[in-house]
Write a protein that holds these residues in place. Structure first.
Motif, PDB file in Angstrom:
ATOM      1  N   SER A  48       0.814  -1.220   0.000  1.00 27.84           N
ATOM      2  CA  SER A  48       0.000   0.000   0.000  1.00 27.84           C
ATOM      3  C   SER A  48       0.848   1.271   0.000  1.00 27.84           C
ATOM      4  O   SER A  48       0.334   2.362  -0.230  1.00 27.84           O
ATOM      5  CB  SER A  48      -0.920   0.017   1.223  1.00 27.84           C
ATOM      6  N   GLY A  49       2.154   1.126   0.271  1.00 27.88           N
ATOM      7  CA  GLY A  49       3.022   2.293   0.337  1.00 27.88           C
ATOM      8  C   GLY A  49       3.098   2.912   1.713  1.00 27.88           C
ATOM      9  O   GLY A  49       3.812   3.900   1.916  1.00 27.88           O
ATOM     10  N   GLU A  50       2.369   2.344   2.673  1.00 31.23           N
ATOM     11  CA  GLU A  50       2.424   2.870   4.042  1.00 31.23           C
ATOM     12  C   GLU A  50       3.829   2.694   4.630  1.00 31.23           C
ATOM     13  O   GLU A  50       4.299   3.524   5.409  1.00 31.23           O
ATOM     14  CB  GLU A  50       1.390   2.155   4.916  1.00 31.23           C
ATOM     15  N   LEU A  51       4.480   1.605   4.227  1.00 28.77           N
ATOM     16  CA  LEU A  51       5.866   1.346   4.624  1.00 28.77           C
ATOM     17  C   LEU A  51       6.703   1.283   3.345  1.00 28.77           C
ATOM     18  O   LEU A  51       6.419   0.478   2.454  1.00 28.77           O
ATOM     19  CB  LEU A  51       5.984   0.037   5.399  1.00 28.77           C
ATOM     20  N   GLU A  52       7.755   2.122   3.257  1.00 28.63           N
ATOM     21  CA  GLU A  52       8.606   2.171   2.068  1.00 28.63           C
ATOM     22  C   GLU A  52       9.957   1.534   2.366  1.00 28.63           C
ATOM     23  O   GLU A  52      10.619   1.894   3.337  1.00 28.63           O
ATOM     24  CB  GLU A  52       8.811   3.625   1.625  1.00 28.63           C
TER      25      GLU A  52
END
Length: 585
Positions: free
Chosen positions: A11-15
């Motif tokens: 989801s892109g919450e963690l990169e």
């Protein structure tokens, strides 16, 4: 927990940076197994599990013969109450003994992001510092540590512990081998910082290893090969700068100590440049209070002053962009170019005639540009060289009474603040002048003229715009190309050899009276003969029937060498033709 960790990345919450490590993340998350969290170690969080036994020695009621009764608890009292309730006995009837094992290191360290702030209590520190923004660590513990922290953060606090994970490369030796005691190629950072002799390196192997004597001898031979003179003292900042320059978001860093020593020379360059600059600023110098003042006086500055301000803007842009994308080599390259080539090799050299002149107005303007160059240059490089930059920053006069006393808390230069100082036209004009200087220097080398030998130079151009640029930068060109006289003309001078700059401009270098033409021709002919001989030998090697079986690395090196020899031969022949033409001129 694994499913949630996968979703956080998707989801892109963690990169995860570099992005290539996402594949490893998804692989580990899809292969989750039961995890044995107990370890037999001396240190660690002791497992909160208690063995229950009866004080009278009888079996624990309700427990099958041959089995044991265990309870868990945050405290001894909590575990006792659980056992009393579970077995329906009184507290005075049972004994509790806590398991001697400790929790796995990665289990304990997985609690780190919040346990240090007083969790499970809702402390002020928890409110302020959890979650954090960025985690930086090695890619080899992506699963062992990073995943555990994500698991526990999401499970116990319903929040990720950080938004980004930057995974740095692993350090190997200069040959790409893993650092190993058996190879004797482990580099202690303190030995690079402080320096160490070969004898002391050998002594470390004797004192700090359990290796077989044959392995020790082999390791010593490796040390002798890699560090015949030991490791020179490089200093902390040089090592730090080198490691950041190496970090090209790959999996490995092949650390060559000689390159670190090269950055030590770079540190010396900064020191000497600042020392020279401070001498020219003077004791009572007070800089302009703002960048806007520099902008307001833009038309009063010389072209080289305006060019220097523009180079600062470019460096500020490069460093900020590099940090945003975690591309540290981009920042170190920009800073190396700024200090070594732009400030030291160009600007400081161009300032010498100004500072030795009697033009006090020009001196004052240039001093403010020089001060700005030092202030911005040191602030930009401070994350990579914190000690040297702090020491030099303390010697600079303050721009205003409200200026930070330490470079550590000085705001990092932002492009939006410095963009007002950039002028694209000035930058392009100075690039043209730099090409002229570079081509003249190359021509001096071609005719075997030492760089410091002064020459008579005529810059001929049929383009009015080029002539205007050359005339406005004639002092800078004269200084950097080392000339005794220089003029801009539309006429071709006599007794000179031409060096084309572009379609409209030619630099004429007068050789008559400067060099012995006959001896110069002999030297260049010998150089051409030598290049031709080496080229023939190399081509013979490259045209052998089985050359395609030679390792690719060697073939690539030979191709590059061939191109260099061809260029050298062509330059020598061209120089000979021009010398012959000049003799008949």
């Amino acid at each position: 927990m694994a499913d949630k960790a996968v979703e956080a990345v998707k989801s892109g919450e963690l990169e995860i940076i570099p992005k290539m490590h996402e594949k490893t993340w998804f692989h580990w998350m899809s292969e989750m197994r039961d995890w044995c969290i107990s370890r037999q170690l001396w240190w660690g969080h002791r497992i909160p599990a208690y063995l229950v036994t009866m004080k009278d020695g009888n079996p624990v009621p309700g427990i099958q013969e041959g089995s044991e009764c265990w309870v868990s608890g945050r405290t001894d009292e909590e575990a006792l109450q659980k056992a009393v309730k579970q077995l329906n006995v009184t507290a005075d009837m049972i004994n509790l003994s806590q398991d001697a094992d400790v929790l796995d290191t990665w289990f304990s360290s997985g609690l780190f992001p919040f346990s240090v702030f007083g969790w499970p209590n809702q402390t002020k520190d928890m409110e302020v510092f959890y979650p954090n923004t960025l985690l930086e660590t090695g890619h080899d513990i992506l699963f062992f540590w990073v995943a555990r922290m994500v698991f526990f953060g999401q499970k116990l606090l319903a929040k990720l512990p950080f938004k980004q994970v930057y995974l740095h490369a692993m350090v190997r030796d200069a040959h790409g081998r893993k650092m190993s005691k058996s190879l004797g190629n482990v580099i202690d950072p303190m030995d690079v910082i402080n320096g160490i002799t070969l004898e002391e390196l050998n002594k470390q192997l004797d004192e700090n290893t359990n290796l077989d004597p044959k392995e020790i001898a082999k390791a010593k031979e490796g040390q002798k090969c890699d560090y015949p003179q030991g490791i020179p003292e490089c200093g902390t900042d040089a090592l730090r700068f080198a490691l950041c320059a190496y970090t090209s978001q790959g999996r490995d860093i092949n650390l060559d100590v000689l390159r670190v020593n090269g950055y030590r020379n770079f540190c010396n360059k900064l020191w000497n440049a600042t020392k020279f600059a401070m001498m020219n600023l003077g004791k009572d110098f007070k800089p302009y209070v703002s960048l806007q003042t520099l902008k307001d006086k833009e038309n009063q500055f010389s072209m080289v002053d305006r060019w220097m301000l523009g180079q600062l803007v470019i460096a500020v842009r490069e460093c900020n962009a590099a940090f945003e994308e975690f591309n540290f080599p981009r920042a170190t390259t920009a800073l190396y170019n700024l200090w070594w080539y732009q400030i030291c090799d160009v600007y400081l050299e161009c300032l010498k005639p100004v500072m030795y002149s009697n033009n006090e107005d020009a001196k004052e303007l240039s001093r403010n540009v020089l001060y700005t160059a030092l202030h911005v240059g040191l602030t930009l490089i401070s994350p990579f060289m914190p000690f040297l930059s702090e020491e030099l920053f303390q010697r600079l006069p303050a721009r205003s009474s409200g200026q930070a006393l330490s470079i550590c808390v000085t705001p990092y230069p932002e492009p939006e603040e410095y963009d007002i100082l950039y002028n694209e036209d000035i930058d392009e004009q100075f690039k043209f002048a730099q090409k002229v200087i570079s081509d003249i220097r190359s021509a001096k080398a071609k005719y075997d003229i030492p760089h410091k030998t002064k020459i008579e130079l005529t810059l001929q151009s049929s383009n009015a715009e080029c002539r205007t640029t050359l005339e406005s930068l004639i002092q800078e060109i004269a200084t950097l190309s080392v000339t005794s006289s220089i003029n801009v003309s539309t006429e071709k001078p006599k007794g000179s050899v031409p060096t084309p700059i572009n379609a409209d401009t030619v630099a004429w270098m007068k050789l008559q009276g400067l060099i012995n033409l006959g001896k110069c021709q002999e030297k260049i002919q010998k150089k051409a003969d030598d290049a031709e001989e080496k080229l023939k030998a190399l081509e013979t090697e490259m045209f052998k029937p089985n050359y395609d079986k030679v390792p690719e690395e060697i073939r690539s090196r030979n191709t590059t060498k061939k191109m260099d020899l061809e260029a050298e031969l062509e330059q020598s022949k061209d120089a000979l033709k021009k010398l012959e033409a000049m003799e008949t001129d």
